[in-house]
Design a protein around this motif. Structure first.
Motif, PDB file in Angstrom:
ATOM      1  N   VAL A   1      14.829 -13.917 -17.156  1.00  0.00           N
ATOM      2  CA  VAL A   1      13.466 -13.439 -17.002  1.00  0.00           C
ATOM      3  C   VAL A   1      13.236 -12.190 -17.766  1.00  0.00           C
ATOM      4  O   VAL A   1      14.121 -11.019 -17.740  1.00  0.00           O
ATOM      5  N   THR A   2      12.148 -11.819 -18.379  1.00  0.00           N
ATOM      6  CA  THR A   2      11.726 -10.711 -19.137  1.00  0.00           C
ATOM      7  C   THR A   2      11.591  -9.394 -18.045  1.00  0.00           C
ATOM      8  O   THR A   2      10.812  -9.783 -17.245  1.00  0.00           O
ATOM      9  N   THR A   3      12.440  -8.519 -18.324  1.00  0.00           N
ATOM     10  CA  THR A   3      12.381  -7.413 -17.444  1.00  0.00           C
ATOM     11  C   THR A   3      12.173  -6.312 -17.970  1.00  0.00           C
ATOM     12  O   THR A   3      12.716  -5.914 -19.239  1.00  0.00           O
ATOM     13  N   PRO A   4      11.854  -4.972 -17.467  1.00  0.00           N
ATOM     14  CA  PRO A   4      11.692  -3.555 -18.090  1.00  0.00           C
ATOM     15  C   PRO A   4      13.060  -3.395 -18.570  1.00  0.00           C
ATOM     16  O   PRO A   4      14.104  -3.558 -17.704  1.00  0.00           O
ATOM     17  N   VAL A   5      13.303  -2.271 -19.309  1.00  0.00           N
ATOM     18  CA  VAL A   5      14.492  -1.850 -19.544  1.00  0.00           C
ATOM     19  C   VAL A   5      14.986  -1.151 -18.503  1.00  0.00           C
ATOM     20  O   VAL A   5      16.329  -1.084 -18.229  1.00  0.00           O
ATOM     21  N   MET A   6      14.303  -0.292 -17.729  1.00  0.00           N
ATOM     22  CA  MET A   6      14.920   0.459 -16.424  1.00  0.00           C
ATOM     23  C   MET A   6      13.522   0.499 -15.444  1.00  0.00           C
ATOM     24  O   MET A   6      12.634   0.380 -15.751  1.00  0.00           O
ATOM     25  N   VAL A   7      14.274   0.122 -14.377  1.00  0.00           N
ATOM     26  CA  VAL A   7      13.348   0.014 -13.109  1.00  0.00           C
ATOM     27  C   VAL A   7      13.748   1.074 -12.121  1.00  0.00           C
ATOM     28  O   VAL A   7      14.777   1.035 -11.581  1.00  0.00           O
ATOM     29  N   LEU A   8      12.884   1.960 -11.810  1.00  0.00           N
ATOM     30  CA  LEU A   8      13.173   2.904 -10.635  1.00  0.00           C
ATOM     31  C   LEU A   8      13.083   2.353  -9.285  1.00  0.00           C
ATOM     32  O   LEU A   8      12.040   1.815  -8.867  1.00  0.00           O
ATOM     33  N   LYS A   9      14.248   2.396  -8.460  1.00  0.00           N
ATOM     34  CA  LYS A   9      14.386   1.753  -7.030  1.00  0.00           C
ATOM     35  C   LYS A   9      14.281   2.687  -5.925  1.00  0.00           C
ATOM     36  O   LYS A   9      13.764   2.381  -4.763  1.00  0.00           O
ATOM     37  N   ARG A  10      14.977   3.771  -6.285  1.00  0.00           N
ATOM     38  CA  ARG A  10      15.040   5.045  -5.093  1.00  0.00           C
ATOM     39  C   ARG A  10      14.967   6.257  -6.035  1.00  0.00           C
ATOM     40  O   ARG A  10      15.348   6.462  -7.050  1.00  0.00           O
TER      41      ARG A  10
END
Length: 78
Positions: A42-51
């Motif tokens: 699945v195409t995803t962003p380079v980084m995802v802020l989770k917390r």
């Protein structure tokens, strides 16, 4: 950084890090936890802020910041 387990399952995982104020005065810091997926179809962003958490540290003070992540926090949807 410490992670409570190396293999993901349906249980929550905990990620912890120690932060120390090495400056010459009291300060504030925003500790941020990002994820990325290097093998996903699945195409995803380079980084995802989770917390994130903002902490206040006196001169020389250390604090441990921990984040709990659920299975859903680490899931991808197509």
């Amino acid at each position: 950084m410490q992670v409570s387990k190396k293999k993901l399952g349906k249980e929550d995982i905990q990620v912890s890090v120690n932060i120390t104020n090495t400056g010459k005065r009291r300060g504030k810091e925003v500790v941020q936890f990002y994820i990325n997926d290097k093998i996903s179809t699945v195409t995803t962003p380079v980084m995802v802020l989770k917390r994130f958490e903002k902490i206040d540290l006196n001169l020389g003070e250390s604090k441990r910041v921990s984040f709990n992540l659920s299975y859903k926090d680490l899931s991808l949807w197509s």
